[in-house]
Design a protein around this motif. Sequence first.
Motif, PDB file in Angstrom:
ATOM      1  N   HIS A 223     -11.858 -66.096 -16.658  1.00  0.00           N
ATOM      2  CA  HIS A 223     -12.212 -67.475 -16.924  1.00  0.00           C
ATOM      3  C   HIS A 223     -13.546 -67.756 -16.256  1.00  0.00           C
ATOM      4  N   ARG A 224     -14.150 -68.857 -16.608  1.00  0.00           N
ATOM      5  CA  ARG A 224     -15.432 -69.207 -16.002  1.00  0.00           C
ATOM      6  C   ARG A 224     -15.315 -69.400 -14.505  1.00  0.00           C
ATOM      7  N   ARG A 225     -14.136 -69.831 -14.030  1.00  0.00           N
ATOM      8  CA  ARG A 225     -13.968 -70.119 -12.617  1.00  0.00           C
ATOM      9  C   ARG A 225     -12.939 -69.225 -11.930  1.00  0.00           C
ATOM     10  N   TRP A 226     -12.306 -68.322 -12.679  1.00  0.00           N
ATOM     11  CA  TRP A 226     -11.247 -67.524 -12.076  1.00  0.00           C
ATOM     12  C   TRP A 226     -11.403 -66.060 -12.462  1.00  0.00           C
ATOM     13  N   GLY A 227     -10.960 -65.192 -11.549  1.00  0.00           N
ATOM     14  CA  GLY A 227     -10.902 -63.763 -11.786  1.00  0.00           C
ATOM     15  C   GLY A 227      -9.552 -63.226 -11.348  1.00  0.00           C
ATOM     16  N   MET A 228      -9.268 -61.981 -11.703  1.00  0.00           N
ATOM     17  CA  MET A 228      -8.007 -61.329 -11.356  1.00  0.00           C
ATOM     18  C   MET A 228      -8.295 -60.065 -10.564  1.00  0.00           C
ATOM     19  N   VAL A 229      -7.420 -59.768  -9.609  1.00  0.00           N
ATOM     20  CA  VAL A 229      -7.581 -58.600  -8.763  1.00  0.00           C
ATOM     21  C   VAL A 229      -6.205 -58.048  -8.439  1.00  0.00           C
ATOM     22  N   ASN A 230      -6.112 -56.718  -8.338  1.00  0.00           N
ATOM     23  CA  ASN A 230      -4.875 -56.049  -7.937  1.00  0.00           C
ATOM     24  C   ASN A 230      -4.846 -55.883  -6.427  1.00  0.00           C
ATOM     25  N   LEU A 231      -3.772 -56.334  -5.803  1.00  0.00           N
ATOM     26  CA  LEU A 231      -3.591 -56.175  -4.366  1.00  0.00           C
ATOM     27  C   LEU A 231      -2.397 -55.258  -4.122  1.00  0.00           C
ATOM     28  N   PRO A 232      -2.506 -54.279  -3.220  1.00  0.00           N
ATOM     29  CA  PRO A 232      -1.413 -53.327  -2.988  1.00  0.00           C
ATOM     30  C   PRO A 232      -0.134 -54.040  -2.541  1.00  0.00           C
TER      31      PRO A 232
ATOM     32  N   ILE B 171       1.458 -56.379  -3.695  1.00  0.00           N
ATOM     33  CA  ILE B 171       1.513 -57.815  -3.961  1.00  0.00           C
ATOM     34  C   ILE B 171       1.464 -58.071  -5.453  1.00  0.00           C
ATOM     35  N   GLY B 172       0.582 -57.356  -6.136  1.00  0.00           N
ATOM     36  CA  GLY B 172       0.489 -57.498  -7.577  1.00  0.00           C
ATOM     37  C   GLY B 172      -0.867 -58.047  -7.995  1.00  0.00           C
ATOM     38  N   ARG B 173      -0.894 -58.522  -9.212  1.00  0.00           N
ATOM     39  CA  ARG B 173      -2.128 -59.046  -9.775  1.00  0.00           C
ATOM     40  C   ARG B 173      -2.198 -60.535  -9.505  1.00  0.00           C
ATOM     41  N   VAL B 174      -3.250 -60.959  -8.820  1.00  0.00           N
ATOM     42  CA  VAL B 174      -3.372 -62.356  -8.403  1.00  0.00           C
ATOM     43  C   VAL B 174      -4.737 -62.877  -8.842  1.00  0.00           C
ATOM     44  N   ARG B 175      -4.847 -64.183  -8.845  1.00  0.00           N
ATOM     45  CA  ARG B 175      -6.094 -64.844  -9.215  1.00  0.00           C
ATOM     46  C   ARG B 175      -6.922 -65.148  -7.974  1.00  0.00           C
ATOM     47  N   PHE B 176      -8.244 -65.178  -8.172  1.00  0.00           N
ATOM     48  CA  PHE B 176      -9.144 -65.617  -7.106  1.00  0.00           C
ATOM     49  C   PHE B 176     -10.262 -66.443  -7.723  1.00  0.00           C
TER      50      PHE B 176
ATOM     51  N   TRP C 183     -13.725 -67.509  -8.834  1.00  0.00           N
ATOM     52  CA  TRP C 183     -14.926 -66.769  -9.204  1.00  0.00           C
ATOM     53  C   TRP C 183     -16.137 -67.671  -8.970  1.00  0.00           C
ATOM     54  N   THR C 184     -16.865 -67.412  -7.892  1.00  0.00           N
ATOM     55  CA  THR C 184     -18.039 -68.207  -7.542  1.00  0.00           C
ATOM     56  C   THR C 184     -19.306 -67.372  -7.479  1.00  0.00           C
ATOM     57  N   LYS C 185     -19.230 -66.075  -7.712  1.00  0.00           N
ATOM     58  CA  LYS C 185     -20.399 -65.205  -7.663  1.00  0.00           C
ATOM     59  C   LYS C 185     -20.184 -64.040  -8.620  1.00  0.00           C
ATOM     60  N   ASN C 186     -21.241 -63.629  -9.313  1.00  0.00           N
ATOM     61  CA  ASN C 186     -21.148 -62.502 -10.227  1.00  0.00           C
ATOM     62  C   ASN C 186     -20.987 -61.207  -9.441  1.00  0.00           C
ATOM     63  N   LEU C 187     -19.886 -60.520  -9.670  1.00  0.00           N
ATOM     64  CA  LEU C 187     -19.593 -59.269  -8.982  1.00  0.00           C
ATOM     65  C   LEU C 187     -19.855 -58.090  -9.915  1.00  0.00           C
ATOM     66  N   PRO C 188     -20.215 -56.933  -9.360  1.00  0.00           N
ATOM     67  CA  PRO C 188     -20.481 -55.750 -10.206  1.00  0.00           C
ATOM     68  C   PRO C 188     -19.193 -55.136 -10.739  1.00  0.00           C
TER      69      PRO C 188
END
Length: 439
Positions: free
Chosen positions: A128-137, A139-144, A146-151
């Motif tokens: 999303h324009r304001r949200w991203g997803m990341v896998n945490l060991p 814990i699972g897949r969670v949202r964070f 998104w305030t900066k373009n990451l590689p």
Amino acid sequence: MSENPLVKRQFGHRARLALSPAEVSNTDAQAHAARTMWNLLHAWWQMMPKDKRTLANADAAIRQARKDLDFLAVLPAQAAQAVLRTYFQAWRNCWDGRADAPNFKGRFRSVMSVDVPQGRDLNIKRVHRRWGMVNLPRIGRVRFRWTKNLPVGKHSPTDNRITGARLVKDALGWHIAFRVTTLETAPGPHQGPEVGIDAGVSLPLALSNGDHQDHGRPPRLPDGTADRDKWLTPKEKAKLLRLEREAAHRKRLRKRGEKTSRRLQHTYDQIKQLRAKATRRALDWQHQTTTYLARTYGVVVVEALTITNMVKSARGTVEEPGKNVKAKAGLNRSISQEAWGRTTAMLTYKLAQRGGTLVKVPAPGTSQRCSACGLTTPGSREDQATFVCKNPHCGWSGNADFNAARNILHLYRIGLVAIPAAGRCSRQARKRVKPATAR
């Protein structure tokens, strides 16, 4: 014309996590397990002989502990290895004189954190324009947020990657701090002008060209006392005062040795949330201001301040009590709130990214010397914000911080050779060898 070379840059980016109550509970359990792992390592270090304190023996000990203690098994193996490496690095920093010796971590006094040392398993994706997803060991897949373009993604360059992350909890919840490594083109020399900056209390950042940076929050209240919560709104200040009174009342009713009640702990948590909100607002102002300065000016000159000595208490001893202790305590709080050291650190790396330079000059005399005539006349600094030169042939008057900023820039322009050596003695130079006495 040759192109600028590529340089490797490492930085961190912190984002807020959106966790469910169950995910918060799992993350808290991992953080407590990491803290317990640290304490067990510290106890093991103190019990073992010096020749047995090796990385291999410590690794075997924590592997056995994770098998014997079920609550340690919730911590991922890679995070446990990160705790081990961090603990040994803490001892190396102590031996090199960069930090104190590592100690036990208390439950409420230590920062809750979990390390994710490998970035390839994070599988970051922007949804999303304001949200991203990341896998945490575990814990699972969670949202964070998104305030900066990451590689990340298919279109990210191969030289730019996320090498790892760290989960950190503060009063406002859990956050994730990404460790990013990029390969960028070295910036050319900054073509901006030179400027001197004086960090003050009445005026946060006074510039030698008059382009002062103020956050619009007075450092003192109308009665003259220091404003400890200037980054909060009036409603938030009233709420904070009510919570502090409730906490003081409940603490006074608690018996000695009695455990803190849940109601009192909840009040403490609310106070921490307001304090964290004020800290974030101050940090946001510092980031915006230092970014503007780094883009505008090519050379920034500041004072080499020893802030730890400036904020020492004036209380004194019983035999020789200090003077104006209350006023000095308010000044110390105002200096600590401005966070001059953090501002200098931000300017250092932001100027380097844009080809600029940060220069430090000795601080003695910059506030008492007139920037117009160059003479130091007693009584010219009338108060915290006013400077009136008492030299009968000058008579210049203006803001005291602005006068100091002009002096700071002048010291840089005349060169370090003409600057007195006060305050420039290193720790090694202060050491003296005692002469041998005749026997």
